[in-house]
Design an enzyme around this catalytic site. Structure first.
Site, PDB file in Angstrom:
ATOM      1  N   ASP A  59     109.874 -72.721   8.523  1.00 33.21           N
ATOM      2  CA  ASP A  59     109.099 -73.300   7.427  1.00 33.21           C
ATOM      3  C   ASP A  59     109.749 -73.043   6.062  1.00 33.21           C
ATOM      4  O   ASP A  59     109.830 -73.930   5.217  1.00 33.21           O
ATOM      5  CB  ASP A  59     107.703 -72.645   7.505  1.00 33.21           C
ATOM      6  CG  ASP A  59     106.806 -73.073   6.387  1.00 33.21           C
ATOM      7  OD1 ASP A  59     106.456 -74.259   6.365  1.00 33.21           O
ATOM      8  OD2 ASP A  59     106.477 -72.234   5.526  1.00 33.21           O
ATOM      9  N   ALA A  76     112.906 -72.454   5.317  1.00 32.34           N
ATOM     10  CA  ALA A  76     114.132 -73.232   5.162  1.00 32.34           C
ATOM     11  C   ALA A  76     113.781 -74.675   4.793  1.00 32.34           C
ATOM     12  O   ALA A  76     114.338 -75.250   3.851  1.00 32.34           O
ATOM     13  CB  ALA A  76     114.946 -73.189   6.456  1.00 32.34           C
ATOM     14  N   ASP A 109     112.115 -61.361  -4.227  1.00 34.55           N
ATOM     15  CA  ASP A 109     110.702 -61.362  -4.607  1.00 34.55           C
ATOM     16  C   ASP A 109     110.565 -62.653  -5.402  1.00 34.55           C
ATOM     17  O   ASP A 109     111.000 -62.726  -6.553  1.00 34.55           O
ATOM     18  CB  ASP A 109     110.364 -60.144  -5.482  1.00 34.55           C
ATOM     19  CG  ASP A 109     108.883 -60.107  -5.815  1.00 34.55           C
ATOM     20  OD1 ASP A 109     108.307 -61.180  -6.089  1.00 34.55           O
ATOM     21  OD2 ASP A 109     108.288 -59.025  -5.784  1.00 34.55           O
ATOM     22  N   HIS A 110     110.032 -63.703  -4.763  1.00 31.85           N
ATOM     23  CA  HIS A 110     110.162 -65.013  -5.410  1.00 31.85           C
ATOM     24  C   HIS A 110     109.407 -65.094  -6.738  1.00 31.85           C
ATOM     25  O   HIS A 110     109.678 -65.972  -7.540  1.00 31.85           O
ATOM     26  CB  HIS A 110     109.786 -66.153  -4.457  1.00 31.85           C
ATOM     27  CG  HIS A 110     108.360 -66.157  -4.054  1.00 31.85           C
ATOM     28  ND1 HIS A 110     107.899 -65.442  -2.985  1.00 31.85           N
ATOM     29  CD2 HIS A 110     107.291 -66.760  -4.590  1.00 31.85           C
ATOM     30  CE1 HIS A 110     106.599 -65.620  -2.867  1.00 31.85           C
ATOM     31  NE2 HIS A 110     106.202 -66.413  -3.839  1.00 31.85           N
ATOM     32  N   GLU A 123      94.212 -66.874  -5.299  1.00 32.97           N
ATOM     33  CA  GLU A 123      94.477 -68.068  -4.491  1.00 32.97           C
ATOM     34  C   GLU A 123      93.155 -68.677  -4.055  1.00 32.97           C
ATOM     35  O   GLU A 123      92.187 -67.945  -3.849  1.00 32.97           O
ATOM     36  CB  GLU A 123      95.208 -67.675  -3.211  1.00 32.97           C
ATOM     37  CG  GLU A 123      96.663 -67.456  -3.351  1.00 32.97           C
ATOM     38  CD  GLU A 123      97.257 -67.094  -1.992  1.00 32.97           C
ATOM     39  OE1 GLU A 123      97.329 -67.984  -1.137  1.00 32.97           O
ATOM     40  OE2 GLU A 123      97.586 -65.924  -1.802  1.00 32.97           O
ATOM     41  N   ASP A 173     100.894 -57.339   1.037  1.00 31.32           N
ATOM     42  CA  ASP A 173     101.424 -58.688   0.896  1.00 31.32           C
ATOM     43  C   ASP A 173     101.672 -59.048  -0.580  1.00 31.32           C
ATOM     44  O   ASP A 173     102.575 -59.815  -0.880  1.00 31.32           O
ATOM     45  CB  ASP A 173     100.433 -59.681   1.517  1.00 31.32           C
ATOM     46  CG  ASP A 173     101.032 -61.058   1.703  1.00 31.32           C
ATOM     47  OD1 ASP A 173     102.180 -61.135   2.191  1.00 31.32           O
ATOM     48  OD2 ASP A 173     100.362 -62.058   1.353  1.00 31.32           O
ATOM     49  N   HIS A 203     104.873 -58.356  -5.682  1.00 33.27           N
ATOM     50  CA  HIS A 203     104.712 -59.241  -6.846  1.00 33.27           C
ATOM     51  C   HIS A 203     103.912 -58.615  -7.986  1.00 33.27           C
ATOM     52  O   HIS A 203     104.295 -58.716  -9.149  1.00 33.27           O
ATOM     53  CB  HIS A 203     104.028 -60.544  -6.433  1.00 33.27           C
ATOM     54  CG  HIS A 203     104.588 -61.157  -5.189  1.00 33.27           C
ATOM     55  ND1 HIS A 203     105.931 -61.282  -4.971  1.00 33.27           N
ATOM     56  CD2 HIS A 203     103.989 -61.689  -4.095  1.00 33.27           C
ATOM     57  CE1 HIS A 203     106.134 -61.862  -3.788  1.00 33.27           C
ATOM     58  NE2 HIS A 203     104.964 -62.113  -3.244  1.00 33.27           N
TER      59      HIS A 203
HETATM   60  P1  NAD Z   1     109.076 -69.507  10.743  1.00 30.10           P
HETATM   61  O1  NAD Z   1     108.352 -68.833  11.850  1.00 30.10           O
HETATM   62  O2  NAD Z   1     108.645 -70.852  10.303  1.00 30.10           O
HETATM   63  O3  NAD Z   1     110.625 -69.624  11.124  1.00 30.10           O
HETATM   64  C1  NAD Z   1     111.314 -68.640  11.821  1.00 30.10           C
HETATM   65  C2  NAD Z   1     112.718 -69.079  12.157  1.00 30.10           C
HETATM   66  O4  NAD Z   1     113.345 -68.039  12.897  1.00 30.10           O
HETATM   67  C3  NAD Z   1     112.825 -70.328  13.024  1.00 30.10           C
HETATM   68  O5  NAD Z   1     113.955 -71.062  12.591  1.00 30.10           O
HETATM   69  C4  NAD Z   1     113.097 -69.764  14.435  1.00 30.10           C
HETATM   70  O6  NAD Z   1     113.851 -70.623  15.265  1.00 30.10           O
HETATM   71  C5  NAD Z   1     113.928 -68.574  14.078  1.00 30.10           C
HETATM   72  N1  NAD Z   1     113.919 -67.551  15.131  1.00 30.10           N
HETATM   73  C6  NAD Z   1     112.858 -66.852  15.606  1.00 30.10           C
HETATM   74  N2  NAD Z   1     113.269 -65.970  16.564  1.00 30.10           N
HETATM   75  C7  NAD Z   1     114.613 -66.124  16.666  1.00 30.10           C
HETATM   76  C8  NAD Z   1     115.628 -65.490  17.444  1.00 30.10           C
HETATM   77  N3  NAD Z   1     115.347 -64.511  18.320  1.00 30.10           N
HETATM   78  N4  NAD Z   1     116.900 -65.886  17.269  1.00 30.10           N
HETATM   79  C9  NAD Z   1     117.203 -66.863  16.388  1.00 30.10           C
HETATM   80  N5  NAD Z   1     116.308 -67.486  15.619  1.00 30.10           N
HETATM   81  C10 NAD Z   1     115.026 -67.125  15.749  1.00 30.10           C
HETATM   82  O7  NAD Z   1     109.098 -68.457   9.526  1.00 30.10           O
HETATM   83  P2  NAD Z   1     109.155 -68.779   7.934  1.00 30.10           P
HETATM   84  O8  NAD Z   1     107.799 -69.107   7.459  1.00 30.10           O
HETATM   85  O9  NAD Z   1     110.261 -69.733   7.666  1.00 30.10           O
HETATM   86  O10 NAD Z   1     109.490 -67.333   7.335  1.00 30.10           O
HETATM   87  C11 NAD Z   1     110.768 -66.727   7.441  1.00 30.10           C
HETATM   88  C12 NAD Z   1     110.797 -65.487   6.570  1.00 30.10           C
HETATM   89  O11 NAD Z   1     110.524 -65.826   5.230  1.00 30.10           O
HETATM   90  C13 NAD Z   1     109.764 -64.419   6.938  1.00 30.10           C
HETATM   91  O12 NAD Z   1     110.311 -63.168   6.675  1.00 30.10           O
HETATM   92  C14 NAD Z   1     108.630 -64.695   5.965  1.00 30.10           C
HETATM   93  O13 NAD Z   1     107.855 -63.540   5.721  1.00 30.10           O
HETATM   94  C15 NAD Z   1     109.418 -65.079   4.735  1.00 30.10           C
HETATM   95  N6  NAD Z   1     108.682 -65.912   3.790  1.00 30.10           N
HETATM   96  C16 NAD Z   1     108.274 -67.182   4.121  1.00 30.10           C
HETATM   97  C17 NAD Z   1     107.620 -67.969   3.187  1.00 30.10           C
HETATM   98  C18 NAD Z   1     107.205 -69.383   3.494  1.00 30.10           C
HETATM   99  O14 NAD Z   1     106.792 -70.065   2.563  1.00 30.10           O
HETATM  100  N7  NAD Z   1     107.303 -69.833   4.717  1.00 30.10           N
HETATM  101  C19 NAD Z   1     107.356 -67.455   1.918  1.00 30.10           C
HETATM  102  C20 NAD Z   1     107.781 -66.164   1.598  1.00 30.10           C
HETATM  103  C21 NAD Z   1     108.452 -65.403   2.540  1.00 30.10           C
END
Ligand code: NAD
Length: 487
Positions: A8, A10, A168-169, A207, A226, A231
């Site tokens: 998500d 990415a 820390d966005h 929020e 969290d 933040h």
């Molecule tokens: P997500 O669950 O959507 O994505 C996880 C990714 O990791 C996927 O691409 C999955 O294929 C991959 N993955 C999982 N297990 C794997 C393995 N064993 N080998 C290879 N790839 C593997 O998670 P996300 O929401 O994108 O969050 C990722 C990080 O970013 C987390 O640390 C989260 O706390 C942080 N984060 C996310 C957001 C957000 O808006 N989504 C915001 C702030 C911080």
């Protein structure tokens, strides 16, 4: 290399931010290797990237050119056999695009993988490169001081502190970065920025959304871990720090660290006096009925997890002795708002209003999100014949002035990382000190069951959060009344 490239983060943040940098020609020579577990071809991955930057799918040669730099490597990060192949692909990219061996590893994955990936990057030679190597790591950085130390030791085996970019966005947000400029570039604020003229500072990050589908993660985290550990405390540090000698990474970070060192630790017996926790019950948000936290998916009906925290922080140094910094953050609150209110002390006597206490204190409001800007409240003459005063305001709305949306936090942070500027990322010392502050509080809360839920969805949190300020003779300035007017 983006680890977690099908996730998500990415899709929603990293690809669009990289595309914006590409359009501004700020990426230079680059290629991206997406790493994730799923099997995808390069073409399928490139289509995902295109979809994320251009959801309506219209033909666009610039997007095609951008997406053509993305390659996919299917790889389970726990499988050590796969790293050698990843290294070969990276070396190929190096020579194909002339990247001089410069490598950035972005860990956009669940935190339990951070340490393993960093160790493998070293073990399997990915960090042995002619150019620079940098590790960008998402939150959460541990879930308490001990786990953060373990993680830090793991990543430090492969990267030195100045190669680690802990995200820390909030630090990428335009108005958070503006806190320092407002303070240090204006002769009218800095002389007043201390305990002689400021009575209290309030930082709110509220929020409207509930926990959504993040129940499983949130049950183990809660608002304290969290939001507060990272933040909220980061915003406090920027508000309280001394002017750095110059704007270098080391100088800015060391001033922030000094704030964390001056933060008064909370004794176990004082936790519930200075900190309030809450959990949302059912209620109405914009006329829609919403469920209580303990009825959400993947949440225990008996949950003792807080979705709201308010606290009173004291910074024991010459500048801030005696000035409370109040923080509050929560989910399912009445408004989505991140704001800082700096309340100045009352004038010694009120000449203009017969009724005592009716002159308003001066307020400086920094609007972080969703609107961005600054408002200064002061008193002027009420029109007409009387000599009463009335509060008036001067507002500056960021978007109104620039005429454009300000860049996303992630875009700025990625750009900083490409340039090797770690100022807006958190140093290990900041992480460690903020965890030790927060750990005191969570240790007490984990051992005492609170009678949750204790605030209705769509409100500004439990009553105890208001009483926290009332005890000191203050009140929360209502965030919705302080909105900046867009010019
Ligand atoms: P997500 O669950 O959507 O994505 C996880 C990714 O990791 C996927 O691409 C999955 O294929 C991959 N993955 C999982 N297990 C794997 C393995 N064993 N080998 C290879 N790839 C593997 O998670 P996300 O929401 O994108 O969050 C990722 C990080 O970013 C987390 O640390 C989260 O706390 C942080 N984060 C996310 C957001 C957000 O808006 N989504 C915001 C702030 C911080």
């Amino acid at each position: 290399m983006i680890f977690g490239a099908t996730g998500d983060l990415a899709k929603r943040k990293l690809f669009p931010s990289l595309y914006n940098l590409f359009k501004k020609e700020q990426l230079g020579r680059f290629a991206v290797i997406g790493v994730a577990r799923r099997t995808l071809t390069n073409e399928e991955f490139q289509n995902n990237v295109k979809q994320s930057v251009n959801p309506d799918g219209a033909e666009n040669s610039e997007i095609d050119e951008f997406a053509s730099r993305f390659y996919y490597h299917s790889h389970d990060v726990t499988d050590s056999n796969s790293y050698a192949a990843l290294n070969r692909l990276a070396t190929e990219m190096d020579s194909h695009y002339g990247l001089k061996g410069n490598r950035i590893f972005y860990l956009a994955m669940a935190p339990e993988f951070f340490g393993t990936i960093a160790e493998h990057l070293k073990l399997d030679g990915l960090t042995e490169t002619q150019g620079f190597k940098r590790l960008v790591i998402e939150k959460p950085f541990g879930h308490d001081l001990d786990s953060a130390k373990v993680l830090n030791n793991q990543i430090r085996t492969a990267f030195s502190e100045d190669e680690i970019y802990r995200i820390d966005h909030y630090l990428g947000k335009e108005m958070v970065q503006n806190i320092e400029v407002i303070r240090f570039a204006n002769a009218i604020f800095e002389p007043l920025w201390n305990n002689r003229f400021i009575s209290n500072i309030q930082v709110t990050s509220s929020e409207v959304l509930g926990v959504e589908e993040r129940g499983r993660y949130y049950e183990k985290s809660g608002a304290l871990r969290d939001m507060v550990q990272n933040h909220m405390l980061q915003m406090v540090a920027l508000l309280a720090m001394e002017p750095p000698i110059r704007l270098t990474t080391d100088e800015v970070r060391s001033e922030k660290v000094r704030v964390f060192r001056a933060l008064r630790p909370i004794k176990d017996s004082d936790v519930n006096q200075y900190f309030v926790r809450g959990q949302y019950g059912k209620g109405k948000i914009q006329d829609l009925e919403v469920p209580a936290y303990n009825q959400e998916e993947m949440v225990s009906p008996e949950s003792n997890t807080e979705t709201f925290v308010a606290g009173r922080l004291m910074i024991d140094n010459f500048r801030w002795a005696g000035v409370p910094f109040y923080i509050r953050t929560g989910k399912r609150m009445a408004a989505k708002s991140t704001k800082i209110v700096v309340q100045f002390k009352d004038i010694p006597m009120d000449l203009y209003n017969k009724q005592e206490g009716s002159v308003n204190p001066n307020l400086l409001v920094i609007h972080i999100q969703p609107e961005e800007g600054i408002t200064l409240y002061f008193n002027a003459k009420r029109s007409g014949q009387s000599l009463n005063s009335t509060p008036v305001k001067l507002s500056y709305a960021n978007k109104g002035i620039d005429g454009l949306n300000t860049p996303e936090a992630y875009e700025k942070l990625l750009y900083d990382c490409l340039r090797g500027d770690a100022t807006n990322f958190t140093h290990w010392d900041e992480v460690a000190l903020s965890w030790s502050f927060v750990d005191n509080i969570s240790a007490v809360w984990e051992n005492e069951k609170e009678s949750f839920p204790n605030y209705e969805s769509g409100t500004m949190g439990p009553k105890a959060a208001d009483e926290l300020l009332e005890k000191d003779g203050f009140f929360w300035w209502p965030v919705t009344d302080l909105d900046v007017e867009t010019c």
